[in-house]
Enzyme design. Structure first.
Site, PDB file in Angstrom:
ATOM      1  N   SER A 103       0.844  -1.186   0.000  1.00 10.89           N
ATOM      2  CA  SER A 103       0.000   0.000   0.000  1.00 10.89           C
ATOM      3  C   SER A 103       0.888   1.248   0.000  1.00 10.89           C
ATOM      4  O   SER A 103       1.747   1.387  -0.867  1.00 10.89           O
ATOM      5  CB  SER A 103      -0.949  -0.036   1.199  1.00 10.89           C
ATOM      6  OG  SER A 103      -2.134   0.641   0.931  1.00 10.89           O
ATOM      7  N   ASP A 124      -8.862  -5.570  -5.409  1.00 16.13           N
ATOM      8  CA  ASP A 124      -8.450  -4.442  -4.572  1.00 16.13           C
ATOM      9  C   ASP A 124      -8.744  -3.129  -5.290  1.00 16.13           C
ATOM     10  O   ASP A 124      -8.235  -2.887  -6.391  1.00 16.13           O
ATOM     11  CB  ASP A 124      -6.957  -4.561  -4.286  1.00 16.13           C
ATOM     12  CG  ASP A 124      -6.407  -3.395  -3.487  1.00 16.13           C
ATOM     13  OD1 ASP A 124      -7.203  -2.685  -2.843  1.00 16.13           O
ATOM     14  OD2 ASP A 124      -5.172  -3.203  -3.515  1.00 16.13           O
ATOM     15  N   HIS A 173      -6.026  -6.820  -1.382  1.00 14.40           N
ATOM     16  CA  HIS A 173      -4.980  -5.874  -1.002  1.00 14.40           C
ATOM     17  C   HIS A 173      -3.751  -6.584  -0.441  1.00 14.40           C
ATOM     18  O   HIS A 173      -3.796  -7.213   0.605  1.00 14.40           O
ATOM     19  CB  HIS A 173      -5.543  -4.897   0.018  1.00 14.40           C
ATOM     20  CG  HIS A 173      -4.831  -3.576   0.058  1.00 14.40           C
ATOM     21  ND1 HIS A 173      -4.663  -2.781  -1.044  1.00 14.40           N
ATOM     22  CD2 HIS A 173      -4.246  -2.913   1.077  1.00 14.40           C
ATOM     23  CE1 HIS A 173      -4.022  -1.673  -0.707  1.00 14.40           C
ATOM     24  NE2 HIS A 173      -3.745  -1.737   0.581  1.00 14.40           N
TER      25      HIS A 173
END
Length: 507
Positions: free
Chosen positions: A189, A439, A464
């Site tokens: 991320s 995601d 994710h």
């Protein structure tokens, strides 16, 4: 101090998200503080008894401002280190460095099993430096002082964080006489963004980077602004069109009920809220947070955390909505569905829609300065209410909250983004962009191979940064294959590095 970090069987929340916590204001100015504010609400699990990760906690006196020569105080940057499997400097043992996200570094370490599992395979050191202004890495002695105002927060930037990692690893290698040890970067991320940017900006420091679920293109207009919410919506639609339609209808119903006399009280009762509902917007945000989070963690097996979820949670949410019966009204259907997320164990008696996150959160500051990720919702393709991003409104709220004006083009100025294919092909190498198409952040990442060494590994059913999790017996074949591809690429980087070094030694 030696710690044994318990490895979760599968922890829902790693670095990724903040549940899409939104400003309590006009939807046009919403900030999406994606990966980490939510981590403040969920700590590493401490009840699982197997598969420990062992590390030592250390502190490094870090420079507050790397880009000026002003006399400013240092601050203690926390980092976690494990040298148990490291083959040492004489054998140029590799160093696996995870670029810390916007939260407590122990929490990220607990959810990055892939990094730990590589160490014995390659004789590697494991290093988890903490991001400045998060966890225990606080300038000015405390969080209260560090977050006091715009002046004390001024050094909370991605560029300063990367410089922290560079200075730390350079000093550590020098102290260990390990200058020849190759460094491989990891991150998920926001941490994945940092890993990719660090490889590009400091190629002499690290030989490669695995950037998992890293939305490095989610700036300005590089990708369509409606991409994120379209992906969330499509995740629900692929499970059930009737579920998608019910959610889409619910917003108007909430608005209509909320406008009636005692309507907000009725909504609070329907959704079992613990207190008064101040506005329909608060309920919108609460529901939207759940749907967005579910899209990120739509994993193929159960996720265990303080908010446990079943395998394929969107399927379970839609099943609850669709199986409620023809006589069940829209709001009751929605409540049954969202309860899969907020109350899967059935232990919650009521819900808080307005958690107090202490206002001046670090990611809010970053989103109000340089991490401006514009998004919108399209009524034709999204199940969410329609809105268009309004920078003027966004900037006004940042000015009101922090006394600063955002710089929406700074990230692309510092790290690039426009014409990224040409730039990465010309200047980039040894970067893996891994993404799962479930995601919603995948829409802002690199989804196709740029060159032989800037590679996109994309899984249709992945969510994710699932690839950074520790391996489990329940991993589907496609996930096993994805990790195997990553290992092969990383091995190639290390082998090439050793070959080059040997050639230099022979000379």
């Amino acid at each position: 101090m030696i710690h044994r970090l318990k490895k979760p069987v599968f922890h829902t929340l790693s670095f990724f998200l903040t549940i899409i916590s939104l400003l309590r204001s006009s939807p046009e100015s919403r900030r999406i503080p994606f990966p980490g504010k939510h981590s403040r609400l969920h700590k590493p699990p401490n009840t699982l008894l197997t598969n420990y990760y062992t590390y030592e906690t250390r502190y490094f006196q870090q420079t507050l401002d790397h880009f000026s020569f002003n006399d400013r105080p240092n601050f203690p940057q926390r980092y976690l280190i494990n040298t148990h499997h490291w083959s040492g400097p004489s054998r140029m043992g590799p160093i696996f460095l995870y670029c810390g996200n916007e939260g407590d570094i122990e929490w990220f370490a607990a959810n990055s099993g892939f990094v730990w599992e590589l160490a014995p395979r390659f004789g590697g050191m494991v290093l988890f430096p903490e991001h400045r202004y998060y966890g225990k890495s606080m300038p000015y002695g405390s969080k209260d002082e560090a977050y006091k105002n715009a002046s004390t927060l001024a050094h909370l930037t991605a560029g300063q964080a990367l410089a922290d990692y560079v200075v730390l690893i350079t000093d550590l290698k020098r102290n260990l006489s390990a200058q020849a040890s190759p460094v491989i970067l990891f991150g998920g991320s926001y941490g994945g963004m940092l890993a990719a940017w660090m490889r590009l900006k400091y190629p002499h420091i690290a030989i490669g980077a695995l950037a998992s679920s890293a939305p490095v293109l989610q700036f300005e207009d590089i990708v369509p602004l409606e991409t994120y919410y379209n992906i969330v919506s499509n995740d629900f639609r692929r499970e059930s069109t009737s579920c998608f339609d019910t959610i889409k209808k619910s917003w108007d119903v909430i608005t209509s009920v909320g406008r009636k006399v005692n309507g907000l009280d009725h909504l609070a009762k329907t959704f079992h809220l613990c207190g008064k509902l101040r506005s329909s917007d608060d309920l919108y945000n609460w529901l939207e947070s759940a749907y967005s989070y579910l899209a990120m963690v739509d994993y193929p097996y159960p996720a265990e955390s303080e908010m446990p979820l079943p395998a394929h949670p969107i399927k379970e949410v839609c099943k609850a909505i669709d199986d409620s019966g023809d006589g069940t009204n829209v709001l009751d259907r929605i409540f049954k569905g969202v309860s899969v997320y907020y109350n899967y164990t059935g232990k919650a008696d009521c819900f808080e829609v307005d958690e107090d996150l202490d206002g001046m959160d670090g990611w809010d500051w970053q989103a109000c300065t340089e991490m401006v990720m514009p998004m919108s919702s399209d009524k034709n393709s999204s199940m969410f209410p329609e809105w268009a991003f309004n920078y003027t409104s966004y900037a006004e709220e940042c000015l009101n909250e922090f006394g600063v004006t955002p710089r929406p083009t700074w990230i692309t100025t510092e790290f690039g983004g426009h014409d990224y294919k040409s730039v990465l092909k010309t200047f980039g190498s040894n970067i893996i962009f891994s993404n799962g198409l479930l995601d919603p952040w995948s829409g802002g990442s690199v989804l196709e191979n740029i060159s032989d060494s800037v590679v996109a590994l994309v899984t249709e059913k992945g969510a994710h940064h699932l690839d950074l999790r520790g391996a489990t017996a329940d991993d589907p074949d496609w996930l096993v294959a994805q990790r195997a591809s990553e290992v092969k690429l990383i091995k190639g980087w290390i082998d090439d590095y050793y070959t080059t070094k040997k050639a230099v030694f022979k000379m």
